[in-house]
Design a protein around this motif. Structure first.
Motif, PDB file in Angstrom:
ATOM      1  N   MET A  41     -42.668  38.594  54.421  1.00 25.83           N
ATOM      2  CA  MET A  41     -43.104  38.908  55.467  1.00 25.83           C
ATOM      3  C   MET A  41     -41.957  39.509  56.305  1.00 25.83           C
ATOM      4  O   MET A  41     -40.925  38.940  56.429  1.00 25.83           O
ATOM      5  N   TYR A  42     -41.880  40.512  57.101  1.00 23.04           N
ATOM      6  CA  TYR A  42     -41.080  41.066  57.821  1.00 23.04           C
ATOM      7  C   TYR A  42     -40.837  40.396  59.067  1.00 23.04           C
ATOM      8  O   TYR A  42     -41.795  40.390  59.999  1.00 23.04           O
ATOM      9  N   THR A  43     -39.736  40.176  59.566  1.00 20.91           N
ATOM     10  CA  THR A  43     -39.426  39.451  60.902  1.00 20.91           C
ATOM     11  C   THR A  43     -38.351  40.290  61.667  1.00 20.91           C
ATOM     12  O   THR A  43     -37.342  40.662  61.060  1.00 20.91           O
ATOM     13  N   SER A  44     -38.545  40.521  62.830  1.00 18.37           N
ATOM     14  CA  SER A  44     -37.738  41.569  63.431  1.00 18.37           C
ATOM     15  C   SER A  44     -36.426  40.692  63.935  1.00 18.37           C
ATOM     16  O   SER A  44     -36.502  39.563  64.302  1.00 18.37           O
ATOM     17  N   ARG A  45     -35.298  41.295  63.953  1.00 19.25           N
ATOM     18  CA  ARG A  45     -34.046  40.929  64.265  1.00 19.25           C
ATOM     19  C   ARG A  45     -33.889  40.973  65.770  1.00 19.25           C
ATOM     20  O   ARG A  45     -32.842  40.369  66.166  1.00 19.25           O
ATOM     21  N   ILE A  46     -34.791  41.866  66.494  1.00 15.68           N
ATOM     22  CA  ILE A  46     -34.656  42.190  68.028  1.00 15.68           C
ATOM     23  C   ILE A  46     -35.402  41.019  68.695  1.00 15.68           C
ATOM     24  O   ILE A  46     -36.591  40.732  68.349  1.00 15.68           O
ATOM     25  N   PRO A  47     -34.697  40.251  69.692  1.00 14.25           N
ATOM     26  CA  PRO A  47     -35.280  39.312  70.250  1.00 14.25           C
ATOM     27  C   PRO A  47     -36.710  39.998  71.077  1.00 14.25           C
ATOM     28  O   PRO A  47     -36.666  41.188  71.600  1.00 14.25           O
TER      29      PRO A  47
END
Length: 80
Positions: A1-7
């Protein structure tokens, strides 16, 4: 699953993006504000004064072109 690195607090809300695609001036303004640092960085240019010294400054014409192209792409290309 892809998780964003941008808050999450740094992302534009989906509602703003959706309104910008629909052509809302307020939403388009928020999008431009969101990308302002990037636009300024991309519109920097090296200039030379009368003594041959170089300096960097924002090319206002290039900045406007980038902003106009961003608006055009949002309104024209993101239609569902």
């Amino acid at each position: 699953m892809y998780t964003s690195r941008i808050p999450a607090d740094k992302l534009l809300p989906f509602e703003v993006i959706e309104a910008a695609v629909d052509g809302s001036p307020e939403a388009l303004s928020k999008v431009l504000d969101h990308f302002q640092k990037y636009i300024l960085k991309m519109s920097m240019r090296v200039y030379y004064d009368e003594f041959g010294q170089s300096y960097q400054a924002v090319d206002e014409e290039m900045k406007r072109q980038i902003e106009c192209r961003l608006i055009a792409q949002i309104v024209q290309k993101f239609k569902i």
